[in-house]
Design a protein around this motif. Structure first.
Motif, short mmCIF file in Angstrom:
data_model
loop_
_atom_site.label_atom_id
_atom_site.label_comp_id
_atom_site.label_asym_id
_atom_site.label_seq_id
_atom_site.Cartn_x
_atom_site.Cartn_y
_atom_site.Cartn_z
N LYS A 115 -69.57 -5.43 41.38
CA LYS A 115 -70.43 -6.61 41.41
C LYS A 115 -69.62 -7.90 41.44
CE LYS A 115 -74.57 -4.64 39.27
NZ LYS A 115 -75.58 -4.78 38.18
N SER A 116 -68.31 -7.75 41.35
CA SER A 116 -67.42 -8.91 41.37
C SER A 116 -66.88 -9.19 42.76
CB SER A 116 -66.26 -8.70 40.39
OG SER A 116 -66.73 -8.45 39.08
N ILE A 117 -67.22 -8.33 43.71
CA ILE A 117 -66.77 -8.49 45.09
C ILE A 117 -67.98 -8.44 46.02
CG2 ILE A 117 -64.47 -7.52 44.64
CD1 ILE A 117 -65.43 -4.86 45.72
N SER A 118 -67.77 -8.79 47.27
CA SER A 118 -68.85 -8.81 48.25
C SER A 118 -69.24 -7.38 48.64
CB SER A 118 -68.41 -9.57 49.50
OG SER A 118 -67.35 -8.88 50.16
N PRO A 119 -70.46 -7.17 49.15
CA PRO A 119 -70.86 -5.84 49.62
C PRO A 119 -69.93 -5.29 50.69
CG PRO A 119 -72.78 -7.27 49.42
CD PRO A 119 -71.57 -8.14 49.22
N GLU A 120 -69.40 -6.18 51.52
CA GLU A 120 -68.48 -5.74 52.57
C GLU A 120 -67.18 -5.20 51.96
OE1 GLU A 120 -71.48 -8.37 54.03
OE2 GLU A 120 -69.94 -8.71 52.47
N ALA A 121 -66.68 -5.89 50.95
CA ALA A 121 -65.46 -5.44 50.30
C ALA A 121 -65.70 -4.13 49.54
CB ALA A 121 -64.93 -6.51 49.34
N ALA A 122 -66.88 -4.00 48.93
CA ALA A 122 -67.20 -2.77 48.21
C ALA A 122 -67.28 -1.59 49.18
CB ALA A 122 -68.52 -2.94 47.46
N LYS A 123 -67.85 -1.82 50.34
CA LYS A 123 -67.94 -0.76 51.36
C LYS A 123 -66.55 -0.37 51.85
CE LYS A 123 -70.20 0.38 55.74
NZ LYS A 123 -71.11 -0.13 56.81
N ASN A 171 -55.78 -6.56 49.57
CA ASN A 171 -57.01 -7.31 49.88
C ASN A 171 -57.16 -8.42 48.85
OD1 ASN A 171 -59.94 -7.99 49.59
ND2 ASN A 171 -60.15 -6.55 51.28
N GLU A 184 -59.55 -10.48 48.06
CA GLU A 184 -60.79 -10.51 47.27
C GLU A 184 -60.77 -9.46 46.17
OE1 GLU A 184 -65.66 -10.08 47.86
OE2 GLU A 184 -64.30 -9.95 49.59
N ALA A 231 -60.46 -10.03 42.03
CA ALA A 231 -61.43 -9.46 41.10
C ALA A 231 -60.74 -8.62 40.03
CB ALA A 231 -62.45 -8.61 41.86
#
Length: 206
Positions: A67-75, A170, A172, A176
Motif C-alpha cells: 500500500k506504500s507503492i503504486s498498483p503498477e509497482a506492486a504488479k 526500482n 519507488e 518505500a
C-alpha cells in the motif's frame, strides 16, 4: 493524534499488561488502558484453549509495503516473486533458518512466534496482507529470528537475493522499503521507552 513518549511521561504510568501462559501479553478487551498507554502496540484476537482472548503485540511488520507503492509497482513486484500457497498451521520457516528470502503476504496472515523449550509458542506479532518481513536477511549474513506459521489459507510472495537486487533498483520500491525501515526503527525505540516506563512504575510500587 496518538500520544508519544512525552505524552506517556506526563501521565501516571501504569504497569505492563499481564503475561499470558503461552501467547505473550494477554489484554482484557474491555480495558482500553493498554491501547492508550502503549501506542506502539497492536491488538489481535486469538483462541486460547477454547477461550477468545485479545493479545497485545508489537506490530513488527509496520505499514503494508504494497500500500506504500503504486498498483503498477506492486504488479511489477509480483512478477519477480515466487508465489506459494500455505495451508492453515503450515510452517513457512523456522527460527535459525538461513534461507535469505523476503516474504510479502498476499492473502491470509502469518503468525511469528518463538518456540519455548516446553514446546509452547510465544506469539510475537501477526503479519497481515501487504506487509513484508525478512528483507534484512538479504542485507547481511543473518538467520531467521522467528518461526512463521500460516493462519488460515495463506498466499505469500517470496523474493530471493536476485529478485531483491532488482527490487532495490526500482526507486519507488526502494523508497518505500527505506521509509518502512525508518518506521520500524522509530517504533522499536518508542516501544522500548514505553516498556521502561512500565517497568519503572512496577518497581516503584513494589
Amino acid at each position: 493524534r496518538k500520544a508519544g513518549v512525552s505524552g506517556l511521561s506526563a501521565r501516571r504510568p501504569l504497569p505492563l499488561p499481564p503475561e499470558g501462559p503461552d501467547y505473550g501479553d494477554l489484554c482484557d478487551p474491555k480495558d482500553n488502558c493498554w491501547k492508550r498507554l502503549y501506542p506502539s502496540l497492536v491488538f489481535a484476537n486469538i483462541n486460547f484453549l477454547g477461550i477468545a482472548k485479545e493479545i497485545a503485540l508489537v506490530d513488527l511488520a509496520g505499514p503494508p509495503l504494497l500500500k506504500s507503492i503504486s498498483p503498477e509497482a506492486a504488479k511489477w513486484m509480483a512478477s519477480l516473486a515466487r508465489r506459494k500457497t500455505y495451508s492453515d498451521g503450515e510452517f513457512i520457516h523456522s527460527r535459525g533458518d538461513e534461507d535469505p528470502t523476503m516474504e510479502v503476504v498476499i492473502e491470509g496472515e502469518l503468525r511469528l512466534v518463538r518456540l519455548r523449550p516446553n514446546g509452547t509458542q510465544s506469539l510475537v506479532t501477526v503479519v497481515r496482507p501487504g506487509q513484508h518481513i525478512a528483507d534484512i536477511l538479504l542485507l547481511g549474513n543473518y538467520r531467521r529470528s522467528h518461526t512463521a506459521i500460516a493462519i488460515g489459507p495463506t498466499v505469500i510472495d517470496h523474493y530471493d537475493r536476485q529478485a531483491f537486487d532488482q527490487l532495490i533498483q526500482n526507486h519507488e520500491v526502494l523508497h518505500a522499503l527505506y521509509r518502512l525501515a525508518c518506521f520500524r526503527l522509530a517504533m522499536s525505540i518508542s516501544t522500548a521507552d514505553d516498556l521502561q516506563i512500565g517497568r519503572a512504575s512496577c518497581r516503584e510500587r513494589v
